[in-house]
Structures are given as structure tokens and as C-alpha cells.
Design an enzyme around this catalytic site. Structure first.
Site, short mmCIF file in Angstrom:
data_model
loop_
_atom_site.label_atom_id
_atom_site.label_comp_id
_atom_site.label_asym_id
_atom_site.label_seq_id
_atom_site.Cartn_x
_atom_site.Cartn_y
_atom_site.Cartn_z
N ALA A 169 17.06 -5.58 -29.01
CA ALA A 169 17.58 -6.69 -28.57
C ALA A 169 18.12 -6.35 -26.95
O ALA A 169 17.87 -7.11 -25.99
CB ALA A 169 18.60 -7.49 -29.03
N GLY A 201 15.11 -6.84 -34.47
CA GLY A 201 14.77 -6.79 -35.92
C GLY A 201 15.80 -6.32 -36.93
O GLY A 201 15.62 -6.99 -38.17
N CYS A 230 35.20 -4.46 -30.37
CA CYS A 230 34.11 -4.91 -30.47
C CYS A 230 33.02 -4.01 -31.02
O CYS A 230 33.22 -3.17 -31.61
CB CYS A 230 33.98 -4.88 -28.98
#
Ligand code: PLP
Length: 371
Positions: free
Chosen positions: A72, A198, A317
Site C-alpha cells: 500500500a 494484501g 508508531c
């Protein structure tokens, strides 16, 4: 006793669905043709890739095309390429929410260093963007507006359709990072580009996709043999493509069942963690994400005390860089509150017993620490 560790980190990644694995195996073991070759083995592989593309497209708006990418993050980088052409039309401003994933935020910061003006649009204490403030920020110089559908850290759902309408009104393009929402929620129809991954939908890692509305021109990101319409050269992996396609098809088939199962787990979890405070909106959130804090807790210590549960600290993060979470900071949490936050992510393969056992382990360790 359940098998340990109990996996409650489904926002970081999801286990591969057994059906996905079975679909992929023949494409690694038996069918080795290059999908870009013109002989029979190549054509078989190309046909499988196209079926996978249709399976992904079935969950996305109609008037557009799906390009396969390696992640992504790559899809998002590809989408940002559109700002180069927008700059030629005197549009040199990028607006993304302050709570975006690093894939969007850091790409936007890179374009800022190339001379674009960047607005990191604030979110409120619930983690939601104000549409009025966003409308005031978007103007004739805006090239691209970026908003995620579901936040990966706190699970809140942004009003993406309304944001897209504001972008459209002013002639800006709209990118939706749908990584945490694709396959789970309805995808907003009026955006220009949608990124997905995915490994967040019980599919394989190292494959993502970018959906692009018809008419939106993308500059090439990777130059070479001209694959993926010349935009992203490089031989596609049929195994990864069919894995992503199968994962998307399973999400479509199981959307209601997955939703009901995860909602059930979330209700149980909320009752078991009722002494904790929820970070972000209580209701406008994806049920599979529970980001919670207990004042005074040292989450680093908690994580080393609770080895039997795989969960995330809210303070670091996703990249594991140890940087304090910019998302929790954007809600207005102070450093101590950020360091006392954890993220629990429920998925298709978790059971109620696992949630109960995990809550027991986490709550016991927290009580001991706070005593
Ligand atoms: N966007 C969001 C909201 C995510 O949660 C992630 C992964 O954590 C990404 C983007 C990046 O996805 P990928 O790992 O496929 O690059």
C-alpha cells in the site's frame, strides 16, 4: 488453555486465510509461467492475474482500474505522483490529515521538501476531522487531499465521502488510504484514488493495489518493461496477485459474518477493559480496533510482563521507530497518556476465549503495576 501468544495485533498484519494459502500454492509450485509471456504458460498466468484484479475491483467503485503494487505504501507513492501535473495548473498545495499513516504523511512531507505547501489538517480529541475547517483549508491551489478511511492506530472512521465532495468542489484530487477499511467497510464511491494492502485482509504480504478513477492520469513510478499499463514496470507475481484476489473475494463473501464476529469480540473486550479509557471516538470507529489507556501505566513494562499476548503499544508508531505516536498526540494526549496506551486488534480468527484470556493477562499485569 489457549495456544500462546494470543494474536491481538490485526492492524499490524493479519494471518493468511487458509483458503488464500491454498489458492497461492500452485502458482508458486506448478505454474511458473511469466504472466507477460505470450505462450500458453504465460497466458494462463496472465488470466489468473486478471481474475484476481476483478476480485479486488469487485469491492471498489465501478468507474476505475486496479493496478497491482508491492505494498500500500507503494500505491500511495504512486498516487502522489498526480500532484506533479496538478502543479502545472498552479495547484501546489497538499492537504492530508494530521493523523494519517506514515505512508501518506511522510510522502506528503517529501513533496513539501520539493516545494509544495503542506497542510497537516488537525483532528479533534476524538480523532475526527472537522468538515468546516477542512472546507476552509481547501482552495483553488489544492492539488490533492488525503484522508484515510479507518485509522490504523485508533480505528476511527473519517467521513471520507464528505471530504471527497469538498475536494471535488474545488477541483482537487482525493486519495483515500483504505488499508484498514478495505474488505471490512463499504468503500466511498467518490474518491479519485484508493490504496489497499494484501496483508491487512488475510492475504499475503508484499502486494497492494491502487484503484484509480477513469480519467485520472498517473505518471509512471517504476520504469522498465512497461507492465501495469507502463506505470509500474516489473514482472507481476501471479501467486501474490491470486492471493490478494482470493483474500478480497473471501472478505466480500464473509463481510457480514466477519462484521458480526468482530462486533461480538469488541463488546466483550469493552466490558473486560471498562477500567480503561478509549482513545478516539467511542462510536465512529471500526470495532476491531480498541486503543485504550490507563493513567500511570508503563506500557513498555506491561508488554514485557505480558508475553502471552501479541499486542501493540500505543506509544510507538507502526514502524517500530520508538517515536511517540503522532496520532495520539494529534488527539491532544500528553506524553504520559501516550505512554500508557495500548492497541488491541481483533480479527476473523480470534475467539471470545482468547479475548477473555488476553484481558485477564493484561489486566492482572496492569493491576500489579499500579498497586
Ligand atoms: N496505511 C495504513 C492505514 C496502514 O495501516 C498501513 C500498514 O500498516 C499502510 C498504509 C502501509 O501498508 P503496507 O504495509 O502494505 O505498505
Amino acid at each position: 488453555m489457549r495456544k500462546l501468544p494470543i494474536y491481538l495485533d490485526n492492524q499490524a498484519t493479519t494471518p493468511v486465510a487458509p483458503e488464500v494459502f491454498d489458492t497461492m500454492v500452485p502458482w508458486m509450485r506448478d505454474h511458473y509461467g511469466n504472466p507477460h509471456s505470450s505462450h500458453i504458460l504465460g497466458r494462463q498466468a496472465a488470466a489468473a492475474v486478471e481474475v484476481a484484479r476483478e476480485q479486488v475491483a469487485a469491492l471498489l467503485p465501478a468507474a476505475g482500474r486496479v493496478l497491482f503494487t508491492g505494498s500500500a505504501t507503494e500505491a500511495i507513492n504512486l498516487a502522489f505522483g498526480t500532484v506533479q501535473k496538478m502543479r502545472q495548473q498552479a495547484r501546489d498545495q497538499i492537504i492530508v490529515l494530521d493523523s494519517e499513516h506514515a505512508a501518506v504523511r511522510d510522502t506528503a512531507l517529501w513533496y513539501q521538501r520539493q516545494g509544495f505547501e503542506l497542510v497537516l489538517q488537525p483532528v479533534d480529541s476524538d480523532g475526527l476531522v472537522s468538515l468546516e475547517a477542512l472546507e476552509a483549508a481547501i482552495g483553488p491551489r489544492t492539488a490533492l487531499v488525503g484522508s484515510m478511511l479507518v485509522n490504523n492506530e485508533i480505528g476511527v472512521i473519517q467521513p471520507v465521502e464528505a471530504i471527497a465532495a469538498l475536494a471535488d468542489q474545488s477541483g482537487a484530487l482525493m486519495l483515500c488510504d483504505a488499508v484498514q477499511g478495505f474488505g471490512r467497510l463499504d468503500i466511498p464511491g467518490h474518491v479519485d484514488m484508493i490504496a489497499l494492502s494484501g496483508h491487512k485482509i488475510y492475504g499475503p504480504k508484499a502486494i497492494g493495489a491502487l484503484w484509480v478513477r477513469d480519467g485520472v492520469e498517473l505518471p509512471a513510478l517504476i520504469h522498465g518493461g512497461g507492465q501495469e499499463q507502463g506505470i509500474r514496470s516489473g514482472t507481476l507475481s501471479p501467486a501474490l496477485c491470486v492471493g490478494l484476489g482470493k483474500a478480497a473475494a473471501l472478505c466480500a463473501e464473509r463481510m457480514d459474518a466477519d462484521h458480526a464476529h468482530i462486533a461480538n469480540l469488541a463488546v466483550k473486550a469493552r466490558s473486560l477493559f471498562s477500567d480503561w479509557t478509549i482513545n478516539g471516538a467511542r462510536d465512529q470507529r471500526y470495532a476491531g480496533n480498541l486503543n485504550i489507556r490507563r493513567d500511570g501505566l508503563d506500557v513498555g513494562r506491561l508488554m514485557s510482563d505480558v508475553r502471552g499476548v501479541a499486542f501493540s503499544a500505543g506509544s510507538a508508531c507502526a514502524s517500530g521507530s520508538g517515536r511517540p505516536s503522532h496520532v495520539l498526540a494529534a488527539l491532544g494526549l500528553d506524553a504520559k497518556q501516550i505512554k500508557s496506551s495500548i492497541r488491541l486488534g481483533f480479527g476473523r480468527y480470534n475467539s471470545l476465549e482468547e479475548v477473555e484470556q488476553a484481558a485477564c493477562l493484561i489486566n492482572d499485569a496492569a493491576e500489579k503495576q499500579l498497586r
